[in-house]
Design a protein around this motif. Sequence first.
Motif, PDB file in Angstrom:
ATOM      1  N   ASN A  33       0.788  -1.156  -0.101  1.00 15.14           N
ATOM      2  CA  ASN A  33       0.036   0.097  -0.120  1.00 15.14           C
ATOM      3  C   ASN A  33       0.946   1.317   0.014  1.00 15.14           C
ATOM      4  O   ASN A  33       2.085   1.196  -0.186  1.00 15.14           O
ATOM      5  CB  ASN A  33      -1.196  -0.220   1.153  1.00 15.14           C
ATOM      6  CG  ASN A  33      -0.327   0.192   2.546  1.00 15.14           C
ATOM      7  OD1 ASN A  33       0.780  -0.211   2.550  1.00 15.14           O
ATOM      8  ND2 ASN A  33      -1.055   0.654   3.578  1.00 15.14           N
ATOM      9  N   GLY A  34       0.245   2.484  -0.084  1.00 15.33           N
ATOM     10  CA  GLY A  34       1.063   3.606  -0.311  1.00 15.33           C
ATOM     11  C   GLY A  34       1.937   4.007   0.753  1.00 15.33           C
ATOM     12  O   GLY A  34       3.158   4.601   0.304  1.00 15.33           O
ATOM     13  N   ASN A  35       1.759   3.839   2.062  1.00 17.68           N
ATOM     14  CA  ASN A  35       2.932   4.048   3.176  1.00 17.68           C
ATOM     15  C   ASN A  35       3.637   2.773   3.434  1.00 17.68           C
ATOM     16  O   ASN A  35       4.280   2.891   4.312  1.00 17.68           O
ATOM     17  CB  ASN A  35       2.263   4.747   4.277  1.00 17.68           C
ATOM     18  CG  ASN A  35       1.150   3.635   5.028  1.00 17.68           C
ATOM     19  OD1 ASN A  35       1.221   2.628   4.928  1.00 17.68           O
ATOM     20  ND2 ASN A  35       0.254   4.364   5.898  1.00 17.68           N
ATOM     21  N   LEU A  75      -8.986   3.767  -1.384  1.00 17.69           N
ATOM     22  CA  LEU A  75      -8.645   5.467  -1.210  1.00 17.69           C
ATOM     23  C   LEU A  75      -7.262   5.227  -1.007  1.00 17.69           C
ATOM     24  O   LEU A  75      -6.495   6.430  -1.011  1.00 17.69           O
ATOM     25  CB  LEU A  75      -9.394   5.997   0.081  1.00 17.69           C
ATOM     26  CG  LEU A  75     -10.702   6.098  -0.084  1.00 17.69           C
ATOM     27  CD1 LEU A  75     -11.389   6.583   1.249  1.00 17.69           C
ATOM     28  CD2 LEU A  75     -11.304   7.009  -1.280  1.00 17.69           C
ATOM     29  N   ASP A  76      -6.543   4.268  -1.007  1.00 21.20           N
ATOM     30  CA  ASP A  76      -5.190   3.846  -0.784  1.00 21.20           C
ATOM     31  C   ASP A  76      -4.355   3.781  -2.310  1.00 21.20           C
ATOM     32  O   ASP A  76      -5.316   3.566  -3.096  1.00 21.20           O
ATOM     33  CB  ASP A  76      -4.780   2.656   0.083  1.00 21.20           C
ATOM     34  CG  ASP A  76      -3.339   2.986   0.826  1.00 21.20           C
ATOM     35  OD1 ASP A  76      -2.443   3.765   0.373  1.00 21.20           O
ATOM     36  OD2 ASP A  76      -3.333   2.547   1.849  1.00 21.20           O
ATOM     37  N   ASN A  77      -3.123   4.160  -2.256  1.00 17.64           N
ATOM     38  CA  ASN A  77      -2.451   3.788  -3.383  1.00 17.64           C
ATOM     39  C   ASN A  77      -1.855   2.325  -3.376  1.00 17.64           C
ATOM     40  O   ASN A  77      -1.566   1.970  -2.025  1.00 17.64           O
ATOM     41  CB  ASN A  77      -1.452   4.711  -3.827  1.00 17.64           C
ATOM     42  CG  ASN A  77      -1.879   5.922  -4.211  1.00 17.64           C
ATOM     43  OD1 ASN A  77      -3.024   6.602  -4.422  1.00 17.64           O
ATOM     44  ND2 ASN A  77      -1.312   7.119  -3.062  1.00 17.64           N
ATOM     45  N   TRP A  78      -1.722   1.560  -4.318  1.00 21.31           N
ATOM     46  CA  TRP A  78      -1.202   0.220  -4.408  1.00 21.31           C
ATOM     47  C   TRP A  78      -0.003  -0.146  -5.486  1.00 21.31           C
ATOM     48  O   TRP A  78      -0.327   0.177  -6.701  1.00 21.31           O
ATOM     49  CB  TRP A  78      -2.362  -0.712  -4.376  1.00 21.31           C
ATOM     50  CG  TRP A  78      -3.276  -0.732  -3.326  1.00 21.31           C
ATOM     51  CD1 TRP A  78      -4.395  -0.046  -3.228  1.00 21.31           C
ATOM     52  CD2 TRP A  78      -3.169  -1.355  -1.931  1.00 21.31           C
ATOM     53  NE1 TRP A  78      -4.895  -0.222  -2.042  1.00 21.31           N
ATOM     54  CE2 TRP A  78      -4.276  -0.968  -1.283  1.00 21.31           C
ATOM     55  CE3 TRP A  78      -2.308  -2.360  -1.448  1.00 21.31           C
ATOM     56  CZ2 TRP A  78      -4.681  -1.558  -0.091  1.00 21.31           C
ATOM     57  CZ3 TRP A  78      -2.588  -2.922  -0.255  1.00 21.31           C
ATOM     58  CH2 TRP A  78      -3.756  -2.379   0.656  1.00 21.31           C
ATOM     59  N   PHE A 144      -0.125   2.123  -8.427  1.00 21.81           N
ATOM     60  CA  PHE A 144      -1.649   2.510  -8.949  1.00 21.81           C
ATOM     61  C   PHE A 144      -1.821   3.623  -7.959  1.00 21.81           C
ATOM     62  O   PHE A 144      -1.457   3.532  -6.727  1.00 21.81           O
ATOM     63  CB  PHE A 144      -2.476   1.310  -8.512  1.00 21.81           C
ATOM     64  CG  PHE A 144      -2.518   0.324  -9.701  1.00 21.81           C
ATOM     65  CD1 PHE A 144      -3.202   0.454 -10.688  1.00 21.81           C
ATOM     66  CD2 PHE A 144      -1.422  -0.938  -9.896  1.00 21.81           C
ATOM     67  CE1 PHE A 144      -3.178  -0.665 -11.774  1.00 21.81           C
ATOM     68  CE2 PHE A 144      -1.531  -1.810 -10.724  1.00 21.81           C
ATOM     69  CZ  PHE A 144      -2.297  -1.499 -11.501  1.00 21.81           C
ATOM     70  N   ARG A 145      -2.780   4.670  -8.595  1.00 19.85           N
ATOM     71  CA  ARG A 145      -3.021   5.728  -7.839  1.00 19.85           C
ATOM     72  C   ARG A 145      -4.501   5.243  -7.404  1.00 19.85           C
ATOM     73  O   ARG A 145      -5.230   4.740  -8.370  1.00 19.85           O
ATOM     74  CB  ARG A 145      -3.004   6.804  -8.609  1.00 19.85           C
ATOM     75  CG  ARG A 145      -3.547   8.045  -7.717  1.00 19.85           C
ATOM     76  CD  ARG A 145      -2.869   9.309  -8.573  1.00 19.85           C
ATOM     77  NE  ARG A 145      -3.502  10.493  -7.738  1.00 19.85           N
ATOM     78  CZ  ARG A 145      -3.873  11.669  -8.279  1.00 19.85           C
ATOM     79  NH1 ARG A 145      -3.653  11.911  -9.461  1.00 19.85           N
ATOM     80  NH2 ARG A 145      -4.440  12.125  -7.514  1.00 19.85           N
ATOM     81  N   SER A 146      -5.027   5.640  -6.451  1.00 20.90           N
ATOM     82  CA  SER A 146      -6.358   5.572  -5.983  1.00 20.90           C
ATOM     83  C   SER A 146      -7.356   6.028  -7.079  1.00 20.90           C
ATOM     84  O   SER A 146      -7.126   7.241  -7.508  1.00 20.90           O
ATOM     85  CB  SER A 146      -6.612   6.211  -4.737  1.00 20.90           C
ATOM     86  OG  SER A 146      -7.982   6.419  -4.504  1.00 20.90           O
ATOM     87  N   VAL A 148     -10.376   6.353  -7.038  1.00 20.15           N
ATOM     88  CA  VAL A 148     -11.386   7.501  -6.511  1.00 20.15           C
ATOM     89  C   VAL A 148     -10.878   8.769  -6.473  1.00 20.15           C
ATOM     90  O   VAL A 148     -11.514   9.744  -6.715  1.00 20.15           O
ATOM     91  CB  VAL A 148     -11.892   6.910  -5.086  1.00 20.15           C
ATOM     92  CG1 VAL A 148     -12.948   8.009  -4.446  1.00 20.15           C
ATOM     93  CG2 VAL A 148     -12.634   5.592  -5.069  1.00 20.15           C
ATOM     94  N   GLN A 149      -9.798   8.816  -5.748  1.00 22.06           N
ATOM     95  CA  GLN A 149      -8.974  10.277  -5.772  1.00 22.06           C
ATOM     96  C   GLN A 149      -8.721  10.779  -7.010  1.00 22.06           C
ATOM     97  O   GLN A 149      -8.777  12.115  -7.307  1.00 22.06           O
ATOM     98  CB  GLN A 149      -7.670  10.068  -4.809  1.00 22.06           C
ATOM     99  CG  GLN A 149      -7.939  10.144  -3.456  1.00 22.06           C
ATOM    100  CD  GLN A 149      -6.598  10.177  -2.487  1.00 22.06           C
ATOM    101  OE1 GLN A 149      -5.437  10.123  -3.034  1.00 22.06           O
ATOM    102  NE2 GLN A 149      -6.742  10.229  -1.445  1.00 22.06           N
ATOM    103  N   TYR A 150      -8.364   9.854  -7.901  1.00 27.79           N
ATOM    104  CA  TYR A 150      -7.791  10.334  -9.490  1.00 27.79           C
ATOM    105  C   TYR A 150      -9.117  10.899 -10.057  1.00 27.79           C
ATOM    106  O   TYR A 150      -9.055  11.981 -10.524  1.00 27.79           O
ATOM    107  CB  TYR A 150      -7.453   9.229 -10.259  1.00 27.79           C
ATOM    108  CG  TYR A 150      -7.309   9.462 -11.828  1.00 27.79           C
ATOM    109  CD1 TYR A 150      -6.108  10.098 -12.138  1.00 27.79           C
ATOM    110  CD2 TYR A 150      -8.411   9.095 -12.475  1.00 27.79           C
ATOM    111  CE1 TYR A 150      -6.025  10.495 -13.457  1.00 27.79           C
ATOM    112  CE2 TYR A 150      -8.172   9.579 -13.902  1.00 27.79           C
ATOM    113  CZ  TYR A 150      -7.038  10.017 -14.462  1.00 27.79           C
ATOM    114  OH  TYR A 150      -7.099  10.535 -15.767  1.00 27.79           O
TER     115      TYR A 150
HETATM  116  C1  LIG Z   1      -1.672   8.421  -3.282  1.00 21.55           C
HETATM  117  O1  LIG Z   1      -0.973   9.232  -4.247  1.00 21.55           O
HETATM  118  C2  LIG Z   1      -1.192  10.454  -4.465  1.00 21.55           C
HETATM  119  C3  LIG Z   1      -0.641  11.220  -5.728  1.00 21.55           C
HETATM  120  O2  LIG Z   1       0.008  10.356  -6.237  1.00 21.55           O
HETATM  121  C4  LIG Z   1      -0.995  11.242  -3.262  1.00 21.55           C
HETATM  122  O3  LIG Z   1      -1.710  12.664  -3.348  1.00 21.55           O
HETATM  123  C5  LIG Z   1      -1.912  10.718  -2.163  1.00 21.55           C
HETATM  124  O4  LIG Z   1      -1.585  11.454  -0.983  1.00 21.55           O
HETATM  125  C6  LIG Z   1      -1.625   9.331  -1.970  1.00 21.55           C
HETATM  126  N1  LIG Z   1      -2.204   8.681  -0.933  1.00 21.55           N
HETATM  127  C7  LIG Z   1      -1.753   7.671  -0.007  1.00 21.55           C
HETATM  128  C8  LIG Z   1      -2.858   7.194   0.741  1.00 21.55           C
HETATM  129  O5  LIG Z   1      -0.740   7.240   0.099  1.00 21.55           O
END
Ligand SMILES: *[C@@H]1O[C@H](CO)[C@@H](O)[C@H](O)[C@H]1NC(C)=O
Length: 186
Positions: A33-35, A75-78, A144-146, A148-150
Amino acid sequence: MHLHLLLILALFRAGCVVAGPSYSLSGSWRVSNGNGSLELPATVPGYVHSALHQHGLIQDPYYRFNDLNYRWISLDNWTYSTEFKIPFNLSEWQKVKLIFDGVDTVAEILFNNVTIGKTDNMFTGYSFDVTNVVKDVNSLKLQFRSAVQYAECQSKAHTSYRVPPECPPVEQKGECHVNFIRKGLL
Ligand SMILES: *[C@@H]1O[C@H](CO)[C@@H](O)[C@H](O)[C@H]1NC(C)=O
Ligand SMILES: *[C@@H]1O[C@H](CO)[C@@H](O)[C@H](O)[C@H]1NC(C)=O
Ligand SMILES: *[C@@H]1O[C@H](CO)[C@@H](O)[C@H](O)[C@H]1NC(C)=O
Ligand SMILES: *[C@@H]1O[C@H](CO)[C@@H](O)[C@H](O)[C@H]1NC(C)=O
Protein backbone atom coordinates in the motif's frame (compact mmCIF):
# COMPACT_ATOMS: atom_id res chain seq x y z
CA MET A 1 -9.27 -0.59 -6.34
CA HIS A 2 -9.21 -3.58 -8.65
CA LEU A 3 -6.38 -4.74 -10.81
CA HIS A 4 -6.41 -7.07 -13.71
CA LEU A 5 -3.40 -7.47 -15.86
CA LEU A 6 -1.78 -10.06 -17.97
CA LEU A 7 1.66 -9.40 -19.29
CA ILE A 8 3.51 -10.94 -22.10
CA LEU A 9 7.02 -10.00 -22.92
CA ALA A 10 7.27 -10.38 -26.66
CA LEU A 11 10.49 -10.22 -28.60
CA PHE A 12 10.54 -9.16 -32.23
CA ARG A 13 13.14 -9.23 -34.94
CA ALA A 14 13.60 -5.78 -36.52
CA GLY A 15 11.52 -5.13 -39.60
CA CYS A 16 9.78 -8.45 -39.26
CA VAL A 17 6.03 -8.72 -38.76
CA VAL A 18 6.27 -12.18 -37.26
CA ALA A 19 6.34 -12.09 -33.46
CA GLY A 20 9.13 -13.86 -31.66
CA PRO A 21 8.82 -15.82 -28.47
CA SER A 22 6.75 -14.42 -25.62
CA TYR A 23 6.98 -14.82 -21.89
CA SER A 24 3.99 -14.49 -19.59
CA LEU A 25 4.40 -12.48 -16.41
CA SER A 26 1.21 -13.87 -14.89
CA GLY A 27 1.65 -15.50 -11.52
CA SER A 28 3.10 -14.50 -8.21
CA TRP A 29 3.76 -10.79 -7.60
CA ARG A 30 3.85 -8.63 -4.48
CA VAL A 31 1.54 -5.78 -3.58
CA SER A 32 2.06 -2.99 -1.06
CA ASN A 33 0.00 0.00 0.00
CA GLY A 34 0.91 3.70 -0.19
CA ASN A 35 2.79 4.07 3.09
CA GLY A 36 4.28 0.56 3.02
CA SER A 37 2.42 -0.63 6.16
CA LEU A 38 1.08 -3.59 4.16
CA GLU A 39 3.04 -5.84 1.84
CA LEU A 40 1.83 -9.26 0.73
CA PRO A 41 1.94 -11.76 -2.14
CA ALA A 42 -0.61 -11.13 -4.89
CA THR A 43 -1.59 -13.12 -7.95
CA VAL A 44 -1.64 -11.53 -11.42
CA PRO A 45 -4.17 -11.37 -12.99
CA GLY A 46 -5.91 -10.44 -9.77
CA TYR A 47 -7.22 -7.77 -7.44
CA VAL A 48 -6.00 -6.04 -4.30
CA HIS A 49 -9.18 -7.13 -2.50
CA SER A 50 -8.65 -10.80 -3.39
CA ALA A 51 -5.01 -10.66 -2.26
CA LEU A 52 -6.02 -9.12 1.08
CA HIS A 53 -8.85 -11.65 1.46
CA GLN A 54 -6.61 -14.62 0.61
CA HIS A 55 -4.16 -13.56 3.30
CA GLY A 56 -6.83 -13.13 5.96
CA LEU A 57 -6.41 -9.34 6.16
CA ILE A 58 -10.04 -8.69 5.21
CA GLN A 59 -13.24 -10.78 5.14
CA ASP A 60 -15.24 -11.46 1.99
CA PRO A 61 -15.61 -7.96 0.45
CA TYR A 62 -18.94 -8.95 -1.15
CA TYR A 63 -20.55 -9.97 2.18
CA ARG A 64 -23.28 -7.58 3.48
CA PHE A 65 -21.81 -4.05 3.93
CA ASN A 66 -18.16 -5.08 3.73
CA ASP A 67 -17.76 -2.96 0.60
CA LEU A 68 -18.30 0.08 2.84
CA ASN A 69 -16.02 -1.25 5.61
CA TYR A 70 -13.27 -1.73 3.06
CA ARG A 71 -13.59 1.61 1.35
CA TRP A 72 -10.09 2.49 2.64
CA ILE A 73 -8.67 0.02 0.11
CA SER A 74 -9.90 2.10 -2.83
CA LEU A 75 -8.69 5.32 -1.18
CA ASP A 76 -5.13 4.03 -0.79
CA ASN A 77 -2.50 3.72 -3.54
CA TRP A 78 -1.16 0.24 -4.31
CA THR A 79 2.06 -0.92 -5.94
CA TYR A 80 2.36 -4.28 -7.68
CA SER A 81 5.92 -5.48 -8.16
CA THR A 82 7.78 -8.48 -9.49
CA GLU A 83 11.22 -9.54 -10.62
CA PHE A 84 11.90 -11.93 -13.45
CA LYS A 85 14.63 -13.44 -15.57
CA ILE A 86 14.30 -13.45 -19.36
CA PRO A 87 14.33 -17.09 -20.56
CA PHE A 88 15.68 -16.12 -24.00
CA ASN A 89 19.00 -14.90 -25.31
CA LEU A 90 18.22 -11.17 -25.52
CA SER A 91 21.04 -10.33 -27.92
CA GLU A 92 19.33 -12.39 -30.62
CA TRP A 93 16.36 -10.00 -30.68
CA GLN A 94 16.15 -6.38 -31.85
CA LYS A 95 12.94 -5.34 -30.15
CA VAL A 96 11.30 -6.23 -26.84
CA LYS A 97 7.76 -5.21 -25.97
CA LEU A 98 5.87 -5.33 -22.73
CA ILE A 99 2.20 -6.01 -23.44
CA PHE A 100 -0.68 -5.58 -21.00
CA ASP A 101 -4.07 -7.08 -21.82
CA GLY A 102 -5.56 -4.76 -19.23
CA VAL A 103 -4.56 -2.46 -16.39
CA ASP A 104 -7.18 -1.32 -13.88
CA THR A 105 -6.75 1.69 -13.96
CA VAL A 106 -4.43 4.64 -13.22
CA ALA A 107 -0.83 3.51 -12.96
CA GLU A 108 2.74 4.53 -13.60
CA ILE A 109 4.87 1.66 -14.89
CA LEU A 110 8.50 1.36 -13.84
CA PHE A 111 10.70 -1.13 -15.63
CA ASN A 112 14.10 -1.50 -13.97
CA ASN A 113 13.29 1.71 -12.12
CA VAL A 114 12.68 3.66 -15.35
CA THR A 115 9.20 5.04 -16.03
CA ILE A 116 8.22 3.45 -19.34
CA GLY A 117 4.63 4.64 -19.44
CA LYS A 118 1.37 5.46 -17.74
CA THR A 119 -2.11 4.00 -17.95
CA ASP A 120 -5.52 5.55 -17.30
CA ASN A 121 -8.04 3.35 -19.12
CA MET A 122 -8.99 -0.19 -18.11
CA PHE A 123 -10.91 -0.75 -21.36
CA THR A 124 -7.86 -0.98 -23.56
CA GLY A 125 -4.63 -2.91 -23.79
CA TYR A 126 -1.21 -1.27 -23.55
CA SER A 127 2.06 -2.02 -25.26
CA PHE A 128 5.41 -0.46 -24.35
CA ASP A 129 8.73 -0.76 -26.12
CA VAL A 130 11.23 -1.80 -23.45
CA THR A 131 14.14 -2.61 -25.76
CA ASN A 132 16.37 0.05 -24.18
CA VAL A 133 15.71 -0.89 -20.57
CA VAL A 134 15.41 -4.68 -20.66
CA LYS A 135 18.17 -6.75 -19.03
CA ASP A 136 18.58 -10.45 -18.27
CA VAL A 137 17.12 -9.90 -14.79
CA ASN A 138 14.40 -7.26 -14.49
CA SER A 139 12.20 -5.52 -11.98
CA LEU A 140 8.71 -4.36 -12.89
CA LYS A 141 6.52 -2.10 -10.80
CA LEU A 142 3.03 -0.76 -11.35
CA GLN A 143 2.28 2.14 -9.04
CA PHE A 144 -1.49 2.43 -8.90
CA ARG A 145 -3.07 5.63 -7.75
CA SER A 146 -6.40 5.52 -5.91
CA ALA A 147 -8.99 5.53 -8.68
CA VAL A 148 -11.43 7.38 -6.40
CA GLN A 149 -8.93 10.18 -5.74
CA TYR A 150 -7.90 10.35 -9.38
CA ALA A 151 -11.52 10.75 -10.52
CA GLU A 152 -12.06 13.49 -7.94
CA CYS A 153 -8.93 15.38 -9.08
CA GLN A 154 -9.94 15.07 -12.74
CA SER A 155 -13.36 16.46 -11.87
CA LYS A 156 -11.87 19.40 -9.94
CA ALA A 157 -9.51 20.18 -12.82
CA HIS A 158 -12.40 20.28 -15.29
CA THR A 159 -13.83 23.76 -14.75
CA SER A 160 -15.26 24.75 -18.15
CA TYR A 161 -18.65 23.05 -17.70
CA ARG A 162 -20.43 20.65 -15.36
CA VAL A 163 -20.53 16.92 -16.16
CA PRO A 164 -23.51 15.48 -14.26
CA PRO A 165 -24.14 13.41 -12.27
CA GLU A 166 -21.40 14.30 -9.79
CA CYS A 167 -22.35 11.50 -7.40
CA PRO A 168 -24.68 8.48 -7.60
CA PRO A 169 -27.89 8.49 -5.50
CA VAL A 170 -26.93 8.16 -1.79
CA GLU A 171 -28.82 4.84 -1.46
CA GLN A 172 -26.31 3.29 -3.85
CA LYS A 173 -23.42 4.25 -1.54
CA GLY A 174 -21.15 4.51 -4.58
CA GLU A 175 -18.19 6.74 -5.33
CA CYS A 176 -18.49 10.14 -7.02
CA HIS A 177 -17.10 11.35 -10.38
CA VAL A 178 -17.21 7.95 -12.14
CA ASN A 179 -17.64 9.88 -15.39
CA PHE A 180 -14.07 11.18 -15.04
CA ILE A 181 -12.34 7.82 -15.23
CA ARG A 182 -12.34 4.97 -17.76
CA LYS A 183 -12.99 2.28 -15.20
CA GLY A 184 -15.66 -0.41 -14.81
CA LEU A 185 -15.93 -0.69 -11.05
CA LEU A 186 -15.23 2.12 -8.65
C1 LIG B 1 -1.66 8.52 -3.31
O1 LIG B 1 -0.91 9.21 -4.31
C2 LIG B 1 -1.36 10.54 -4.51
C3 LIG B 1 -0.62 11.17 -5.67
O2 LIG B 1 0.25 10.32 -6.29
C4 LIG B 1 -1.09 11.32 -3.24
O3 LIG B 1 -1.54 12.66 -3.40
C5 LIG B 1 -1.84 10.66 -2.08
O4 LIG B 1 -1.52 11.32 -0.88
C6 LIG B 1 -1.47 9.20 -1.96
N1 LIG B 1 -2.32 8.57 -0.96
C7 LIG B 1 -1.86 7.68 -0.07
C8 LIG B 1 -2.87 7.15 0.90
O5 LIG B 1 -0.69 7.34 -0.02
C1 LIG C 1 -0.74 3.55 6.49
O1 LIG C 1 -1.86 3.24 5.69
C2 LIG C 1 -2.84 2.49 6.37
C3 LIG C 1 -3.92 2.07 5.35
O2 LIG C 1 -4.41 3.16 4.60
C4 LIG C 1 -3.40 3.30 7.53
O3 LIG C 1 -4.38 2.53 8.23
C5 LIG C 1 -2.27 3.65 8.48
O4 LIG C 1 -2.75 4.50 9.48
C6 LIG C 1 -1.13 4.34 7.73
N1 LIG C 1 0.01 4.49 8.63
C7 LIG C 1 0.69 5.63 8.75
C8 LIG C 1 1.85 5.60 9.67
O5 LIG C 1 0.37 6.65 8.14
C1 LIG D 1 23.44 -15.09 -27.38
O1 LIG D 1 23.40 -14.69 -28.73
C2 LIG D 1 24.59 -14.04 -29.17
C3 LIG D 1 24.36 -13.51 -30.57
O2 LIG D 1 23.78 -14.48 -31.39
C4 LIG D 1 25.75 -15.01 -29.06
O3 LIG D 1 26.96 -14.37 -29.44
C5 LIG D 1 25.88 -15.52 -27.62
O4 LIG D 1 26.88 -16.51 -27.52
C6 LIG D 1 24.56 -16.09 -27.13
N1 LIG D 1 24.66 -16.36 -25.70
C7 LIG D 1 24.22 -17.52 -25.16
C8 LIG D 1 24.38 -17.63 -23.67
O5 LIG D 1 23.74 -18.42 -25.81
C1 LIG E 1 15.10 4.10 -8.38
O1 LIG E 1 14.91 5.47 -8.67
C2 LIG E 1 14.72 6.27 -7.51
C3 LIG E 1 14.34 7.67 -7.95
O2 LIG E 1 14.57 7.93 -9.29
C4 LIG E 1 15.98 6.21 -6.68
O3 LIG E 1 15.81 6.98 -5.50
C5 LIG E 1 16.27 4.76 -6.30
O4 LIG E 1 17.50 4.67 -5.59
C6 LIG E 1 16.35 3.88 -7.52
N1 LIG E 1 16.44 2.48 -7.11
C7 LIG E 1 17.27 1.63 -7.70
C8 LIG E 1 17.21 0.22 -7.18
O5 LIG E 1 18.00 1.93 -8.62
